[in-house]
Design a protein around this motif. Structure first.
Motif, short mmCIF file in Angstrom:
data_model
loop_
_atom_site.label_atom_id
_atom_site.label_comp_id
_atom_site.label_asym_id
_atom_site.label_seq_id
_atom_site.Cartn_x
_atom_site.Cartn_y
_atom_site.Cartn_z
N SER A 1 -3.91 7.76 -5.93
CA SER A 1 -4.64 8.34 -5.18
C SER A 1 -5.18 7.39 -4.26
N TYR A 2 -5.96 8.01 -3.13
CA TYR A 2 -6.86 7.19 -2.25
C TYR A 2 -7.94 6.48 -3.11
N GLU B 1 -7.48 -0.75 -6.08
CA GLU B 1 -6.68 -1.67 -6.11
C GLU B 1 -6.51 -2.59 -5.00
N PHE B 2 -6.83 -2.29 -3.71
CA PHE B 2 -6.71 -2.89 -2.55
C PHE B 2 -8.04 -3.52 -2.13
N ASP B 3 -9.21 -3.32 -2.73
CA ASP B 3 -10.56 -3.72 -2.53
C ASP B 3 -10.80 -3.19 -1.24
N THR B 4 -11.03 -1.87 -1.16
CA THR B 4 -11.47 -1.30 0.25
C THR B 4 -11.95 0.02 -0.07
N SER B 5 -12.52 0.79 0.98
CA SER B 5 -12.97 2.22 0.78
C SER B 5 -11.54 3.22 0.60
N ARG B 6 -12.13 4.32 0.20
CA ARG B 6 -11.18 5.32 -0.13
C ARG B 6 -10.82 5.71 1.50
N GLN B 7 -11.77 5.79 2.69
CA GLN B 7 -11.34 6.10 3.67
C GLN B 7 -10.20 5.21 4.51
N ALA B 8 -10.58 4.04 4.18
CA ALA B 8 -9.78 2.91 4.66
C ALA B 8 -8.42 2.97 4.33
N VAL C 1 0.76 -1.12 -0.04
CA VAL C 1 -0.07 0.11 -0.09
C VAL C 1 0.95 1.32 0.07
N PHE C 2 1.80 1.43 0.86
CA PHE C 2 2.83 2.58 0.97
C PHE C 2 3.56 2.77 -0.44
N SER C 3 3.88 1.66 -0.86
CA SER C 3 4.73 1.84 -2.37
C SER C 3 3.90 2.39 -3.43
N ALA C 4 2.45 1.73 -3.25
CA ALA C 4 1.65 2.47 -4.21
C ALA C 4 1.25 3.69 -4.04
N ALA C 5 1.07 4.09 -2.82
CA ALA C 5 0.78 5.37 -2.60
C ALA C 5 1.98 6.53 -2.83
N ILE C 6 2.85 5.93 -2.41
CA ILE C 6 4.23 7.24 -2.51
C ILE C 6 4.91 6.89 -3.66
N PHE C 7 5.21 5.82 -3.98
CA PHE C 7 6.37 5.40 -5.37
C PHE C 7 5.48 5.58 -6.48
#
Length: 163
Positions: free
Chosen positions: A72-73, A79-86, A62-68
């Motif tokens: 976006s959320y 991508e990770f099958d969750t909510s934007r808030q999560a 998750v961190f790699s996808a978000a930062i590198f």
């Protein structure tokens, strides 16, 4: 290109309109914006480099996808099958976790301090080389001193590379 940059800045909350008279203004805003963004990215990258192995596999992804990958959320949520808030909460928790490791261990600070000292040492060696060229010594003495300066320079680079 400037239109694309202005559009990007507008999406990031900067109010930028572009005409030929304002292009230098936009260029300065871009430099300021990128400087801030790059500083944040560098900080997060260093934290991840030093402490990333302390995260679990999911946190790493998750961190790699978000930062590198600059996802976006919303993209993370998909991508990770969750909510934007999560996704937002998880990235924030990971950031806090990495910052907590740094506040306790200080490895990034020590690394940056060592890097700054090595850069200072390299500048000092360069300055000594300039002084050496200006003073009146015979060729043999200059070669000896120059060799010593080369040794100091290469050893400092070797130390830094091994940090």
């Amino acid at each position: 290109v400037l239109d694309e940059i202005a559009n990007h800045l507008n999406r990031k909350g900067k109010d930028v309109s572009l005409d030929s008279k304002e292009s230098w203004d936009v260029a300065r805003q871009v430099v300021d914006f990128l400087g801030i963004e790059l500083d944040k990215l560098l900080e997060k990258s260093l934290l991840y480099d030093f402490y990333g192995e302390l995260l679990n596999e999911h946190q790493k992804q998750v961190f790699s996808a978000a930062i590198f990958d600059d996802m976006s959320y919303s993209e993370l949520a998909e991508e990770f099958d969750t909510s934007r808030q999560a996704a937002f909460d998880l990235v924030k928790r990971i950031n806090n976790k990495l910052e907590n490791y740094e506040s306790r261990l200080g490895l990034v600070k020590r690394f940056l301090d060592a890097r700054d000292k090595m850069e200072g040492l390299t500048k000092d060696v360069e300055e000594l080389r300039l002084v050496l060229n200006k003073i009146d010594l015979d060729t043999k003495e200059k070669k000896n001193i120059s060799g010593l300066l080369n040794d100091i320079d290469s050893k400092s680079k070797e130390i830094f590379d091994n940090l």
